[in-house]
Design a protein around this motif. Sequence first.
Motif, mmCIF file in Angstrom:
data_model
loop_
_atom_site.group_PDB
_atom_site.id
_atom_site.type_symbol
_atom_site.label_atom_id
_atom_site.label_comp_id
_atom_site.label_asym_id
_atom_site.label_seq_id
_atom_site.Cartn_x
_atom_site.Cartn_y
_atom_site.Cartn_z
ATOM 1 N N LYS A 226 0.775 -1.245 -0.116
ATOM 2 C CA LYS A 226 0.066 -0.055 0.085
ATOM 3 C C LYS A 226 0.932 1.213 -0.016
ATOM 4 O O LYS A 226 0.629 2.243 -0.544
ATOM 5 N N HIS A 227 1.919 1.273 0.708
ATOM 6 C CA HIS A 227 2.800 2.293 0.691
ATOM 7 C C HIS A 227 3.331 2.543 -0.544
ATOM 8 O O HIS A 227 3.582 3.616 -0.886
ATOM 9 N N LEU A 228 3.953 1.437 -1.121
ATOM 10 C CA LEU A 228 4.502 1.804 -2.542
ATOM 11 C C LEU A 228 3.410 2.282 -3.421
ATOM 12 O O LEU A 228 3.958 2.828 -4.382
ATOM 13 N N SER A 229 2.500 1.978 -3.309
ATOM 14 C CA SER A 229 1.260 2.416 -4.190
ATOM 15 C C SER A 229 1.127 3.944 -4.070
ATOM 16 O O SER A 229 0.751 4.508 -5.095
ATOM 17 N N LEU A 230 1.192 4.283 -2.948
ATOM 18 C CA LEU A 230 1.089 5.668 -2.633
ATOM 19 C C LEU A 230 2.381 6.700 -3.097
ATOM 20 O O LEU A 230 2.359 7.925 -3.306
ATOM 21 N N LEU A 236 12.015 7.230 -7.672
ATOM 22 C CA LEU A 236 13.312 7.080 -6.652
ATOM 23 C C LEU A 236 12.864 7.062 -5.362
ATOM 24 O O LEU A 236 13.469 6.072 -4.766
ATOM 25 N N LEU A 237 11.796 7.438 -5.116
ATOM 26 C CA LEU A 237 11.590 7.388 -3.389
ATOM 27 C C LEU A 237 10.866 6.097 -3.202
ATOM 28 O O LEU A 237 11.305 5.293 -2.137
ATOM 29 N N THR A 245 13.600 -1.451 2.977
ATOM 30 C CA THR A 245 12.704 -2.647 3.661
ATOM 31 C C THR A 245 13.508 -3.687 3.600
ATOM 32 O O THR A 245 13.722 -4.414 4.454
ATOM 33 N N GLU A 246 14.257 -4.091 2.310
ATOM 34 C CA GLU A 246 15.021 -5.194 2.334
ATOM 35 C C GLU A 246 16.081 -5.198 3.084
ATOM 36 O O GLU A 246 16.320 -6.168 3.831
ATOM 37 N N SER A 247 16.664 -4.019 3.405
ATOM 38 C CA SER A 247 17.783 -3.826 4.257
ATOM 39 C C SER A 247 17.447 -4.287 5.840
ATOM 40 O O SER A 247 17.994 -4.904 6.370
#
Length: 259
Positions: A226-230, A236-237, A245-247
């Motif tokens: 949901k955050h990625l869709s926003l 870039l962000l 997130t992966e880190s």
Amino acid sequence: MKIVVIGSGNVAYHLIKAFCNTDAILFVHARNEQALKILKQEFPSITILSTYNLAPLDADLVLISVKDDILNCVFEQYTYAPKTLVAHTSGIQIIENTSFHQNVGVFYPLQTFSRSNNVRWNSTPMLIEASVVEIEKLEQAAALLQAPYFETDVEQRKFIHLTAVLASNFVNHLLGKAATILNEHSIDYHILQPLVEATIHKAFTNHPFEVQTGPAIRSDNSTVSKHLSLLQSDNLLQKIYTDLTESIQKTSNLDTNNE
């Protein structure tokens, strides 16, 4: 103590301001003549230099406070008295041509500098490097500022500077991005201040990894999506969010009880 400051940027400005409140005899030189005039107006006690020949001054300490990529060029433009210690304020650079002047050192304040904000020197670590014979001059200069000082070597300083960029510059950029998003939705970004202050407090009261919270460490993939869709308007962000997130997931112990 007779001190010369070379430069007129933010770090140089705050050094000049601080040394003016001590009994140091202060000289200033910079390429920007207009900046020098402004400095003289604000700090009448300083002596503005018009020459690159500093040898006649026989200064105790010359502090070169300029952009990292021109440090060595600036260093070689001046002539120094043999006993003068020439130190720079860079966290990452080294003076390369020590055959030009062998008496060199480092006077690196581990702090963020903006012209409009005051510097609390008594809580600003000063990282110093010099020969055993000359280190006392840097200790004396730090004492004038009432700054705690720490002897480092080149490798230690490089890693301290790297981590300072991660912990300060990058965090500030993310706060700027957060502020932009909130402002775009008519929300005062200061609503984040208590959260950010609490996060920093926890991170230095414990190890940061021990108090990591959020959807990444919970493996809350629904919230992440949901955050990625926003963030779809800012690729870039979006990538920064994904990479962080992966880190977090790779370096922290997953704890489903975290919030």
